[in-house]
Design a protein around this motif. Structure first.
Motif, PDB file in Angstrom:
ATOM      1  N   MET A  90       0.824  -1.206   0.000  1.00 36.39           N
ATOM      2  CA  MET A  90       0.000   0.000   0.000  1.00 36.39           C
ATOM      3  C   MET A  90       0.861   1.261   0.000  1.00 36.39           C
ATOM      4  N   THR A  91       2.047   1.192   0.585  1.00 36.05           N
ATOM      5  CA  THR A  91       2.955   2.336   0.544  1.00 36.05           C
ATOM      6  C   THR A  91       3.405   2.606  -0.887  1.00 36.05           C
ATOM      7  N   ALA A  92       3.697   1.525  -1.633  1.00 33.45           N
ATOM      8  CA  ALA A  92       4.100   1.669  -3.033  1.00 33.45           C
ATOM      9  C   ALA A  92       2.956   2.222  -3.871  1.00 33.45           C
ATOM     10  N   VAL A  93       1.738   1.753  -3.596  1.00 31.19           N
ATOM     11  CA  VAL A  93       0.571   2.273  -4.311  1.00 31.19           C
ATOM     12  C   VAL A  93       0.394   3.755  -4.029  1.00 31.19           C
ATOM     13  N   SER A  94       0.522   4.149  -2.774  1.00 35.07           N
ATOM     14  CA  SER A  94       0.372   5.561  -2.399  1.00 35.07           C
ATOM     15  C   SER A  94       1.412   6.429  -3.110  1.00 35.07           C
ATOM     16  N   ALA A  95       2.623   5.912  -3.252  1.00 34.30           N
ATOM     17  CA  ALA A  95       3.671   6.668  -3.940  1.00 34.30           C
ATOM     18  C   ALA A  95       3.328   6.871  -5.413  1.00 34.30           C
ATOM     19  N   LEU A  96       2.750   5.837  -6.044  1.00 38.16           N
ATOM     20  CA  LEU A  96       2.331   5.980  -7.444  1.00 38.16           C
ATOM     21  C   LEU A  96       1.219   7.016  -7.570  1.00 38.16           C
ATOM     22  N   LEU A  97       0.264   6.976  -6.645  1.00 36.38           N
ATOM     23  CA  LEU A  97      -0.856   7.912  -6.704  1.00 36.38           C
ATOM     24  C   LEU A  97      -0.418   9.347  -6.425  1.00 36.38           C
ATOM     25  N   ALA A  98       0.680   9.498  -5.717  1.00 39.46           N
ATOM     26  CA  ALA A  98       1.143  10.837  -5.341  1.00 39.46           C
ATOM     27  C   ALA A  98       1.989  11.494  -6.429  1.00 39.46           C
ATOM     28  N   ARG A  99       2.245  10.794  -7.519  1.00 37.26           N
ATOM     29  CA  ARG A  99       3.038  11.388  -8.597  1.00 37.26           C
ATOM     30  C   ARG A  99       2.307  12.590  -9.192  1.00 37.26           C
ATOM     31  N   ASP A 100       3.074  13.542  -9.687  1.00 42.35           N
ATOM     32  CA  ASP A 100       2.494  14.754 -10.261  1.00 42.35           C
ATOM     33  C   ASP A 100       1.607  14.423 -11.456  1.00 42.35           C
ATOM     34  N   ALA A 101       0.564  15.236 -11.648  1.00 48.29           N
ATOM     35  CA  ALA A 101      -0.285  15.100 -12.836  1.00 48.29           C
ATOM     36  C   ALA A 101       0.524  15.441 -14.079  1.00 48.29           C
ATOM     37  N   ARG A 102       0.150  14.811 -15.209  1.00 45.42           N
ATOM     38  CA  ARG A 102       0.878  15.044 -16.454  1.00 45.42           C
ATOM     39  C   ARG A 102       0.005  14.727 -17.650  1.00 45.42           C
ATOM     40  N   TYR A 103       0.430  15.125 -18.831  1.00 48.56           N
ATOM     41  CA  TYR A 103      -0.300  14.761 -20.033  1.00 48.56           C
ATOM     42  C   TYR A 103      -0.116  13.267 -20.297  1.00 48.56           C
TER      43      TYR A 103
END
Length: 350
Positions: free
Chosen positions: A330-343
């Motif tokens: 779940m920590t790894a998932v949270s890190a993916l979700l926290a990535r900056d928005a992008r095109y």
């Protein structure tokens, strides 16, 4: 004037795991085929029972298929004055260097050094981060080679269920010979000249499938799985293009097709490992239970290759963090979700 009869084809499949056995069975329905097993006792048992009880229990193998526990004898099966020939390497990436080394010594001695070779393994070599064609090029520099890949579970192929594969090679002759060997009935073979793209797709889809299994093990929902598959495809494409592949290859059988199968199919070992991790089991315990998955074996090598090419693979990086660095899923998932928005395409509109 009479049309000359087509030459016959003789096929030697080296490696009697599930996939090698399934392909040898398919080839033997139309051509003279032999399946070599490194364990002579396994070869003898298959010949006696017409079954690979170790890897494909319960599936009857064709009577025409021959078996051998002697590598020279299996290769000599190819020597026929009026026949074309093909060697199929049915070993995993971890066994490719050793088998190619044996072939580099044996093929010239047997007068078979010009025999085309096609391999079925998928992944980056763990210690060197090489793709299969790079291993082959170093071990057998004069060989004509190619990859046979695509969305395929061996058990379904062995049962004669429909499947579509791709043979990739710079050699049109190898593509034609491989197609002759396997195309027919429920098995379709398509051709490609993009060997790098086919191999990168086959390697990275296993890593993304582990991620999808973790996602499902955590009960994050089908929306999340669809996002992982889609963004995983983007990772595969980015790395492939950086290594010289054609982007359109990843929309085909060995890209999207193989990714969807491995990320969602119940027979997928990579997905199974992810499911177990998502459910809270430790990787060492999962592997100790007998489950093997190429995505686990090659994940770090894939990431190493991507970093050398200056390519971002966030999902692959997250999988490596969970598998090898003790990061909670779940920590790894949270890190993916926290990535900056992008095109989505990576390029802002002009």
């Amino acid at each position: 004037m009479a049309t000359p009869a087509a030459r016959s084809l003789r096929v030697a499949v080296l490696g009697a795991g599930s996939w090698g056995t399934a392909l040898a069975a398919a080839a033997s329905r139309r051509h003279a085929a032999v399946l070599w097993a490194r364990d002579p006792a396994q070869a003898a048992a298959m010949a006696a029972t017409r079954e690979n009880a170790r890897y494909l229990p319960g599936i009857a193998l064709p009577q025409a298929l021959e078996f051998s526990g002697d590598l020279d004898a299996a290769l000599l099966h190819l020597r026929h004055a009026d026949a074309d020939r093909l060697i199929v390497l049915g070993v995993p990436v971890a066994g490719l260097t050793a088998l190619c080394g044996e072939l580099s010594r044996r093929l010239p001695a047997l007068g078979l050094e010009d025999t085309p070779i096609v391999w079925t393994c998928k992944g980056f070599e763990a210690d060197t981060a090489r793709l299969p064609h790079e291993i082959m090029r170093q071990a057998l520099p004069g060989a004509t080679g190619g990859a046979l890949s695509g969305p395929s579970f061996a058990r379904e192929v062995a049962r004669g269920l429909p499947v579509a594969l791709t043979v990739a090679s710079a050699s049109a002759a190898l593509r034609e010979t491989t197609t002759r060997a396997f195309h027919g009935g429920a098995l379709r073979v398509y051709a490609s000249a993009d060997l790098v793209g086919v191999e990168v797709g086959g390697a990275l889809k296993n890593v993304i499938a582990v991620a999808c299994g973790i996602c499902d093990g955590l009960a994050l929902g089908t929306n999340a799985r669809a996002a992982l598959i889609t963004r995983g495809l983007a990772e595969m494409t980015r790395l492939g293009v950086a290594l010289g592949a054609q982007a359109e290859t990843f929309a085909g059988l060995t890209g999207l097709g193989d990714l969807v199968l491995t990320a969602t199919g119940e027979l997928s070992r990579n997905r199974k490992v992810g499911l177990e991790i998502g459910a809270g089991r430790k990787l060492a315990d999962i592997l100790a239970s007998g489950i093997t998955a190429e995505g686990v074996r090659c994940a770090r090598a894939a990431l190493e290759r991507a970093r050398a090419a200056r390519v971002e693979l966030p999902i692959t990086e997250a999988v490596c963090a969970v598998l090898f660095e003790g990061v909670a899923p779940m920590t790894a998932v949270s890190a993916l979700l926290a990535r900056d928005a992008r095109y989505e395409s990576g390029n802002a509109p002009g």
